[in-house]
Write an enzyme that holds these catalytic residues in place. Structure first.
Site, PDB file in Angstrom:
ATOM      1  N   ASN A 189      -1.770   0.344   7.081  1.00  9.90           N
ATOM      2  CA  ASN A 189      -1.290  -1.085   7.466  1.00  9.90           C
ATOM      3  C   ASN A 189      -0.502  -1.808   6.549  1.00  9.90           C
ATOM      4  O   ASN A 189      -0.389  -3.007   6.529  1.00  9.90           O
ATOM      5  CB  ASN A 189      -2.194  -1.930   8.016  1.00  9.90           C
ATOM      6  CG  ASN A 189      -3.492  -2.139   7.214  1.00  9.90           C
ATOM      7  OD1 ASN A 189      -3.406  -1.918   6.026  1.00  9.90           O
ATOM      8  ND2 ASN A 189      -4.558  -2.732   7.422  1.00  9.90           N
ATOM      9  N   LYS A 238       0.872  -1.270  -0.014  1.00  8.85           N
ATOM     10  CA  LYS A 238       0.011  -0.115  -0.152  1.00  8.85           C
ATOM     11  C   LYS A 238       0.963   1.339  -0.095  1.00  8.85           C
ATOM     12  O   LYS A 238       2.134   1.074   0.331  1.00  8.85           O
ATOM     13  CB  LYS A 238      -0.856   0.031   1.380  1.00  8.85           C
ATOM     14  CG  LYS A 238      -1.805  -1.227   1.183  1.00  8.85           C
ATOM     15  CD  LYS A 238      -2.808  -1.198   2.407  1.00  8.85           C
ATOM     16  CE  LYS A 238      -4.002  -2.402   2.350  1.00  8.85           C
ATOM     17  NZ  LYS A 238      -4.751  -2.214   3.579  1.00  8.85           N
ATOM     18  N   GLU A 270      -9.739 -10.272  -7.604  1.00 13.59           N
ATOM     19  CA  GLU A 270      -8.851  -9.350  -7.091  1.00 13.59           C
ATOM     20  C   GLU A 270      -7.731  -9.380  -8.412  1.00 13.59           C
ATOM     21  O   GLU A 270      -7.317  -8.177  -8.971  1.00 13.59           O
ATOM     22  CB  GLU A 270      -8.316  -9.240  -6.033  1.00 13.59           C
ATOM     23  CG  GLU A 270      -9.383  -8.846  -4.881  1.00 13.59           C
ATOM     24  CD  GLU A 270      -8.800  -8.882  -3.472  1.00 13.59           C
ATOM     25  OE1 GLU A 270      -9.560  -8.646  -2.470  1.00 13.59           O
ATOM     26  OE2 GLU A 270      -7.843  -9.389  -3.126  1.00 13.59           O
ATOM     27  N   TYR A 325     -12.474  -1.707  -3.428  1.00 15.94           N
ATOM     28  CA  TYR A 325     -12.841  -1.946  -2.204  1.00 15.94           C
ATOM     29  C   TYR A 325     -14.344  -2.001  -2.186  1.00 15.94           C
ATOM     30  O   TYR A 325     -14.813  -1.571  -1.012  1.00 15.94           O
ATOM     31  CB  TYR A 325     -12.271  -0.882  -1.266  1.00 15.94           C
ATOM     32  CG  TYR A 325     -10.956  -1.345  -0.623  1.00 15.94           C
ATOM     33  CD1 TYR A 325     -10.704  -2.552   0.144  1.00 15.94           C
ATOM     34  CD2 TYR A 325      -9.767  -0.553  -0.915  1.00 15.94           C
ATOM     35  CE1 TYR A 325      -9.353  -3.063   0.712  1.00 15.94           C
ATOM     36  CE2 TYR A 325      -8.311  -0.864  -0.387  1.00 15.94           C
ATOM     37  CZ  TYR A 325      -8.288  -2.034   0.269  1.00 15.94           C
ATOM     38  OH  TYR A 325      -7.124  -2.489   1.010  1.00 15.94           O
ATOM     39  N   HIS A 336      -2.035  -5.434   1.447  1.00 17.27           N
ATOM     40  CA  HIS A 336      -3.349  -6.030   1.607  1.00 17.27           C
ATOM     41  C   HIS A 336      -3.183  -7.562   1.006  1.00 17.27           C
ATOM     42  O   HIS A 336      -2.323  -7.535   0.292  1.00 17.27           O
ATOM     43  CB  HIS A 336      -4.043  -5.350   0.201  1.00 17.27           C
ATOM     44  CG  HIS A 336      -5.326  -5.935  -0.325  1.00 17.27           C
ATOM     45  ND1 HIS A 336      -6.480  -6.056   0.726  1.00 17.27           N
ATOM     46  CD2 HIS A 336      -5.492  -7.210  -1.021  1.00 17.27           C
ATOM     47  CE1 HIS A 336      -7.331  -6.916  -0.249  1.00 17.27           C
ATOM     48  NE2 HIS A 336      -6.720  -7.562  -1.210  1.00 17.27           N
TER      49      HIS A 336
HETATM   50  P1  GDP Z   1      -7.802  -6.770   5.954  1.00 12.83           P
HETATM   51  O1  GDP Z   1      -8.246  -8.060   4.922  1.00 12.83           O
HETATM   52  O2  GDP Z   1      -6.935  -7.266   7.207  1.00 12.83           O
HETATM   53  O3  GDP Z   1      -7.078  -5.884   4.961  1.00 12.83           O
HETATM   54  O4  GDP Z   1      -8.861  -6.060   6.450  1.00 12.83           O
HETATM   55  P2  GDP Z   1     -10.203  -5.537   6.119  1.00 12.83           P
HETATM   56  O5  GDP Z   1     -10.686  -6.245   4.875  1.00 12.83           O
HETATM   57  O6  GDP Z   1     -11.618  -5.715   7.240  1.00 12.83           O
HETATM   58  O7  GDP Z   1     -10.149  -4.172   5.764  1.00 12.83           O
HETATM   59  C1  GDP Z   1      -9.542  -3.280   4.713  1.00 12.83           C
HETATM   60  C2  GDP Z   1      -8.493  -2.393   4.911  1.00 12.83           C
HETATM   61  O8  GDP Z   1      -9.452  -1.132   5.380  1.00 12.83           O
HETATM   62  C3  GDP Z   1      -7.494  -2.602   5.895  1.00 12.83           C
HETATM   63  O9  GDP Z   1      -6.682  -3.271   5.666  1.00 12.83           O
HETATM   64  C4  GDP Z   1      -7.360  -1.032   6.434  1.00 12.83           C
HETATM   65  O10 GDP Z   1      -6.577  -0.475   5.545  1.00 12.83           O
HETATM   66  C5  GDP Z   1      -8.640  -0.523   6.464  1.00 12.83           C
HETATM   67  N1  GDP Z   1      -9.277  -0.496   7.655  1.00 12.83           N
HETATM   68  C6  GDP Z   1      -9.910  -1.604   8.334  1.00 12.83           C
HETATM   69  N2  GDP Z   1     -10.271  -1.336   9.589  1.00 12.83           N
HETATM   70  C7  GDP Z   1     -10.412   0.083   9.457  1.00 12.83           C
HETATM   71  C8  GDP Z   1     -10.790   0.780  10.297  1.00 12.83           C
HETATM   72  O11 GDP Z   1     -11.442   0.734  11.527  1.00 12.83           O
HETATM   73  N3  GDP Z   1     -10.588   2.394  10.452  1.00 12.83           N
HETATM   74  C9  GDP Z   1      -9.877   2.555   9.218  1.00 12.83           C
HETATM   75  N4  GDP Z   1      -9.489   4.107   8.789  1.00 12.83           N
HETATM   76  N5  GDP Z   1      -9.379   1.689   8.127  1.00 12.83           N
HETATM   77  C10 GDP Z   1      -9.586   0.565   8.542  1.00 12.83           C
END
Ligand code: GDP
Length: 139
Positions: free
Chosen positions: A114, A11, A128, A51, A117
């Protein structure tokens, strides 16, 4: 276990912090092979498309702004159990909860920024990979 493909994105924060080399080293050390790679700077619309499943989440706007804020490196990885293997390397979404030595524990600065992905299942991986690469571009 058969060989499997997954999609990963380093990212904008990972590229900006120059973590690319260290992250790719972890992929290769974990027996994941690079089958395709490209650097992109997503438009807001492209980030929203990627997304789309998160459209209703309260962090959707922040997430798509961040994902379109700078260059990213998108890769297709292949190996035995590649999807789970990559998820293990990544660590939990929230770096505060990520296991020691995982990519997010080492490099991520917040639950949003973070660093990486990874596809979360075989159906998602196929969708994807198709979002970023044509069949001809995946070796
Ligand atoms: P992943 O599969 O571990 O990447 O997590 P998710 O699919 O739940 O979320 C997608 C992405 O959204 C995450 O990798 C983070 O970059 C972002 N994200 C997830 N939870 C949060 C949150 O509570 N706040 C914000 N600002 N971003 C989030």
């Amino acid at each position: 276990m058969d060989s499997e493909r997954t999609l990963t994105i380093i990212k904008p924060d990972g590229v900006e912090q120059r973590n690319v080399g260290d992250i790719i080293k972890k992929f290769e050390e974990s027996q994941l092979r690079i089958k395709a790679a490209k650097m992109l700077h997503l438009t807001r619309e492209q980030a929203e498309g990627f997304y789309a499943v998160h459209r209703e989440r309260n962090f959707f706007n922040d997430l798509t702004r961040y994902m379109s804020s700078g260059p990213i490196l998108v890769l297709v990885l292949e190996g035995e159990n590649a999807i789970d293997r990559l998820r293990d390397l990544m660590g939990a979404t929230d770096p505060k909860k990520a296991a020691k030595g995982t990519i997010r524990q080492l490099y991520a600065t917040s639950i949003e920024k973070n660093v990486i992905h990874g596809s979360d299942g075989p159906v998602t991986a196929k969708t994807e990979i198709g979002y970023f690469f044509s069949a001809l571009e995946v070796l």
